[in-house]
Design a protein around this motif. Sequence first.
Motif, PDB file in Angstrom:
ATOM      1  N   ALA A   1      35.316  59.704  19.530  1.00 48.86           N
ATOM      2  CA  ALA A   1      36.706  59.981  19.179  1.00 48.86           C
ATOM      3  C   ALA A   1      37.598  58.790  19.478  1.00 48.86           C
ATOM      4  CB  ALA A   1      37.177  61.219  19.939  1.00 48.86           C
ATOM      5  N   GLU A   2      37.368  58.158  20.639  1.00 52.89           N
ATOM      6  CA  GLU A   2      38.189  56.989  20.989  1.00 52.89           C
ATOM      7  C   GLU A   2      37.968  55.841  20.003  1.00 52.89           C
ATOM      8  OE1 GLU A   2      37.066  56.155  24.971  1.00 52.89           O
ATOM      9  OE2 GLU A   2      38.400  57.669  25.870  1.00 52.89           O
ATOM     10  N   GLY A   3      36.711  55.652  19.520  1.00 52.45           N
ATOM     11  CA  GLY A   3      36.436  54.613  18.532  1.00 52.45           C
ATOM     12  C   GLY A   3      37.142  54.860  17.216  1.00 52.45           C
ATOM     13  N   LEU A   4      37.123  56.114  16.786  1.00 48.93           N
ATOM     14  CA  LEU A   4      37.797  56.449  15.530  1.00 48.93           C
ATOM     15  C   LEU A   4      39.311  56.286  15.658  1.00 48.93           C
ATOM     16  CD1 LEU A   4      35.728  59.618  14.476  1.00 48.93           C
ATOM     17  CD2 LEU A   4      35.594  57.302  13.479  1.00 48.93           C
ATOM     18  N   VAL A   5      39.855  56.700  16.778  1.00 56.56           N
ATOM     19  CA  VAL A   5      41.306  56.571  16.980  1.00 56.56           C
ATOM     20  C   VAL A   5      41.713  55.095  16.973  1.00 56.56           C
ATOM     21  CG1 VAL A   5      43.146  56.892  18.673  1.00 56.56           C
ATOM     22  CG2 VAL A   5      41.549  58.760  18.198  1.00 56.56           C
ATOM     23  N   LYS A   6      40.882  54.263  17.614  1.00 56.14           N
ATOM     24  CA  LYS A   6      41.191  52.823  17.658  1.00 56.14           C
ATOM     25  C   LYS A   6      41.166  52.215  16.254  1.00 56.14           C
ATOM     26  CE  LYS A   6      39.816  48.555  19.954  1.00 56.14           C
ATOM     27  NZ  LYS A   6      38.868  47.894  20.901  1.00 56.14           N
ATOM     28  N   GLU A   7      40.183  52.619  15.465  1.00 60.03           N
ATOM     29  CA  GLU A   7      40.079  52.112  14.091  1.00 60.03           C
ATOM     30  C   GLU A   7      41.253  52.576  13.247  1.00 60.03           C
ATOM     31  OE1 GLU A   7      36.869  52.156  10.365  1.00 60.03           O
ATOM     32  OE2 GLU A   7      36.362  53.061  12.302  1.00 60.03           O
ATOM     33  N   LEU A   8      41.653  53.831  13.459  1.00 65.96           N
ATOM     34  CA  LEU A   8      42.805  54.355  12.711  1.00 65.96           C
ATOM     35  C   LEU A   8      44.078  53.621  13.103  1.00 65.96           C
ATOM     36  CD1 LEU A   8      42.049  58.177  12.781  1.00 65.96           C
ATOM     37  CD2 LEU A   8      42.168  56.739  10.733  1.00 65.96           C
ATOM     38  N   GLU A   9      44.234  53.357  14.360  1.00 70.51           N
ATOM     39  CA  GLU A   9      45.429  52.639  14.801  1.00 70.51           C
ATOM     40  C   GLU A   9      45.476  51.215  14.215  1.00 70.51           C
ATOM     41  OE1 GLU A   9      45.179  52.861  19.015  1.00 70.51           O
ATOM     42  OE2 GLU A   9      46.092  54.876  19.151  1.00 70.51           O
ATOM     43  N   GLN A  10      44.274  50.584  14.096  1.00 66.67           N
ATOM     44  CA  GLN A  10      44.221  49.256  13.485  1.00 66.67           C
ATOM     45  C   GLN A  10      44.642  49.307  12.023  1.00 66.67           C
ATOM     46  OE1 GLN A  10      43.529  46.355  15.058  1.00 66.67           O
ATOM     47  NE2 GLN A  10      44.024  45.290  13.147  1.00 66.67           N
ATOM     48  N   GLU A  11      44.151  50.289  11.298  1.00 66.60           N
ATOM     49  CA  GLU A  11      44.527  50.433   9.896  1.00 66.60           C
ATOM     50  C   GLU A  11      46.013  50.747   9.753  1.00 66.60           C
ATOM     51  OE1 GLU A  11      42.102  53.156   7.786  1.00 66.60           O
ATOM     52  OE2 GLU A  11      40.263  51.949   7.919  1.00 66.60           O
TER      53      GLU A  11
ATOM     54  N   GLY B   1      48.343  49.718  11.698  1.00 63.93           N
ATOM     55  CA  GLY B   1      49.057  48.454  11.914  1.00 63.93           C
ATOM     56  C   GLY B   1      49.038  47.582  10.662  1.00 63.93           C
ATOM     57  N   ASP B   2      47.872  47.480  10.052  1.00 61.57           N
ATOM     58  CA  ASP B   2      47.770  46.686   8.828  1.00 61.57           C
ATOM     59  C   ASP B   2      48.655  47.273   7.727  1.00 61.57           C
ATOM     60  OD1 ASP B   2      45.998  45.098  10.183  1.00 61.57           O
ATOM     61  OD2 ASP B   2      44.180  46.045   9.341  1.00 61.57           O
ATOM     62  N   LEU B   3      48.632  48.566   7.608  1.00 59.27           N
ATOM     63  CA  LEU B   3      49.438  49.208   6.552  1.00 59.27           C
ATOM     64  C   LEU B   3      50.932  49.053   6.840  1.00 59.27           C
ATOM     65  CD1 LEU B   3      47.352  52.478   5.981  1.00 59.27           C
ATOM     66  CD2 LEU B   3      47.534  50.493   4.433  1.00 59.27           C
ATOM     67  N   ASN B   4      51.315  49.077   8.111  1.00 59.47           N
ATOM     68  CA  ASN B   4      52.738  48.863   8.417  1.00 59.47           C
ATOM     69  C   ASN B   4      53.175  47.443   8.022  1.00 59.47           C
ATOM     70  OD1 ASN B   4      53.313  51.403   9.446  1.00 59.47           O
ATOM     71  ND2 ASN B   4      52.600  50.854  11.507  1.00 59.47           N
ATOM     72  N   ASN B   5      52.300  46.450   8.246  1.00 57.03           N
ATOM     73  CA  ASN B   5      52.626  45.078   7.822  1.00 57.03           C
ATOM     74  C   ASN B   5      52.751  44.997   6.296  1.00 57.03           C
ATOM     75  OD1 ASN B   5      52.568  44.200  10.469  1.00 57.03           O
ATOM     76  ND2 ASN B   5      50.382  43.661  10.410  1.00 57.03           N
ATOM     77  N   ARG B   6      51.838  45.661   5.606  1.00 54.04           N
ATOM     78  CA  ARG B   6      51.886  45.662   4.127  1.00 54.04           C
ATOM     79  C   ARG B   6      53.148  46.342   3.638  1.00 54.04           C
ATOM     80  NH1 ARG B   6      49.967  42.628   0.060  1.00 54.04           N
ATOM     81  NH2 ARG B   6      49.611  43.875  -1.841  1.00 54.04           N
TER      82      ARG B   6
ATOM     83  N   ARG C   1      52.941  36.781  -6.678  1.00 51.70           N
ATOM     84  CA  ARG C   1      51.613  36.259  -6.885  1.00 51.70           C
ATOM     85  C   ARG C   1      51.002  35.762  -5.581  1.00 51.70           C
ATOM     86  NH1 ARG C   1      51.438  32.032 -11.669  1.00 51.70           N
ATOM     87  NH2 ARG C   1      49.242  32.092 -10.919  1.00 51.70           N
ATOM     88  N   SER C   2      51.842  35.372  -4.636  1.00 54.84           N
ATOM     89  CA  SER C   2      51.328  34.867  -3.367  1.00 54.84           C
ATOM     90  C   SER C   2      50.948  35.977  -2.383  1.00 54.84           C
ATOM     91  CB  SER C   2      52.378  33.945  -2.726  1.00 54.84           C
ATOM     92  OG  SER C   2      53.551  34.665  -2.402  1.00 54.84           O
ATOM     93  N   GLN C   3      51.292  37.206  -2.673  1.00 48.08           N
ATOM     94  CA  GLN C   3      50.965  38.323  -1.780  1.00 48.08           C
ATOM     95  C   GLN C   3      49.455  38.561  -1.754  1.00 48.08           C
ATOM     96  OE1 GLN C   3      52.894  40.073   0.254  1.00 48.08           O
ATOM     97  NE2 GLN C   3      54.640  38.752  -0.295  1.00 48.08           N
ATOM     98  N   LYS C   4      48.944  38.786  -0.573  1.00 43.54           N
ATOM     99  CA  LYS C   4      47.511  39.056  -0.415  1.00 43.54           C
ATOM    100  C   LYS C   4      47.161  40.430  -0.979  1.00 43.54           C
ATOM    101  CE  LYS C   4      47.159  36.319   3.798  1.00 43.54           C
ATOM    102  NZ  LYS C   4      46.783  36.316   5.203  1.00 43.54           N
ATOM    103  N   LYS C   5      45.900  40.564  -1.121  1.00 42.54           N
ATOM    104  CA  LYS C   5      45.438  41.856  -1.610  1.00 42.54           C
ATOM    105  C   LYS C   5      45.681  42.918  -0.526  1.00 42.54           C
ATOM    106  CE  LYS C   5      41.842  39.880  -4.537  1.00 42.54           C
ATOM    107  NZ  LYS C   5      40.406  39.852  -4.853  1.00 42.54           N
ATOM    108  N   PRO C   6      45.751  44.169  -0.932  1.00 38.35           N
ATOM    109  CA  PRO C   6      45.972  45.249   0.044  1.00 38.35           C
ATOM    110  C   PRO C   6      44.831  45.269   1.074  1.00 38.35           C
ATOM    111  CG  PRO C   6      46.340  46.043  -2.170  1.00 38.35           C
ATOM    112  CD  PRO C   6      45.731  44.661  -2.343  1.00 38.35           C
ATOM    113  N   PRO C   7      45.116  45.584   2.313  1.00 38.51           N
ATOM    114  CA  PRO C   7      44.075  45.620   3.357  1.00 38.51           C
ATOM    115  C   PRO C   7      43.005  46.665   3.045  1.00 38.51           C
ATOM    116  CG  PRO C   7      46.069  46.666   4.164  1.00 38.51           C
ATOM    117  CD  PRO C   7      46.437  46.064   2.826  1.00 38.51           C
ATOM    118  N   HIS C   8      41.813  46.358   3.525  1.00 40.46           N
ATOM    119  CA  HIS C   8      40.715  47.292   3.303  1.00 40.46           C
ATOM    120  C   HIS C   8      40.872  48.502   4.231  1.00 40.46           C
ATOM    121  CE1 HIS C   8      36.726  48.790   2.416  1.00 40.46           C
ATOM    122  NE2 HIS C   8      36.490  48.844   3.760  1.00 40.46           N
TER     123      HIS C   8
END
Length: 402
Positions: free
Chosen positions: A266-276, A278-283, A304-311
């Motif tokens: 559960a802690e691993g999944l929560v950490k991964e979700l929090e990382q995503e 963060g990336d989505l908030n930057n996008r 055109r200079s914008q990066k692709k959406p995060p995975h």
Amino acid sequence: MACANISWPEEDFVCSICLDVFYRPVSTPCGHNFCRTCIEMFWEKQVQFKCPVCNKLFCKRPDLRINYLLTELSAQMRTCAQAKEQPCVQPSEVPCDVCTGTQLMAVKSCLVCLISYCHTHLEPHQRVTGLKRHQLVNPMRCLQDRICKKHDRLLELYCKTDQVCVCQFCTEGDHKNHPVAPLKEEHDVQMAKLKTMESEVKQMIQERQRKIQEIKDIVNFSKEDAEREIADGAQVLHSLMLYIEKYRDDFNQIVKYKLDSTVRRAEGLVKELEQEIGDLNNRSSEVSQLSHIEDHLHFFQTFRSQKKPPHTRDWTKVEVRPQQFVGTLRRSLDQLEEPLNMELKRLCDAVELERVQQYEVNVTLDPETAHPKLVLSEMGNKYTMEVYARKSETTLRDSHTI
């Protein structure tokens, strides 16, 4: 009888033959005094009749005359001498009914005269032929109670119907046609019954004493058996507690391991979700800034200079299920069941075949009914039985030889 105040010396009242105080004194024709028995026995041994004191010869055996004065004085001398030797009556003793003045202790009571006598006054009952037939008993009080109140006669019979003592006249009146028996005869009958009763009572006492001992033995055996059972039970329960504690620790470790696994995932999944996130908030910030550009050229150059959406992962198929612990407990109990069953089986086997007790039993064999091949011990009256306690029933196995 009070002692007379005699002023003559005591030697004057002593027989010259027996050297004792005169007893039934008599006088010879020569004037000398002797006990009647002493002088008669003296003359029976002599060829001639002569006086033992003065040696006066008599032609024939003289007539002896009773010396009444000397008889009375000698009797008083004897009474005084016996009174000095015989103690006076004590409160708990029976007094002589004849003594006047100082009463002496009675030695016998006459059931015919209904009088108690001391040694001195009992003498006529030991000498006179008619008085010798009187029944003498140990001293007793209240001799008047032996007299019938109605007929003033001696109570010498026992009425078996009314169970009372009666006199001869009572058997002709109120107790007529009642079976009666002399007191001595009925006394012997009742004494025989009392002895039988005493024997029966003693036997009953012995039986109850044996029963008490039997009960005490059972209680002692029960105490010893209880102590052994407590000790065995403590040992078995201690072993069971060790098994239970071991499997309790194993069970706790399994449950904790499962819980830790669930927590780590559960802690691993929560950490991964929090990382995503963060990336989505930057996008999201970049998209918001791009939406505020009004210059068309600058917009397209920036766009055109914008990066692709995060995975990102497809979280719709990802889930964390709660851990199930019921099965773990059941499996642990199943693992504990086998050693518990083994321990219980060992305990049951120990109870089923308890310690062997040997008893010696006295037996008397009837030669007509006993088994012809039964062999007893050398004494011929004992054999050994081994008692096995098997649960709630007892099996007896004879150890004799067939």
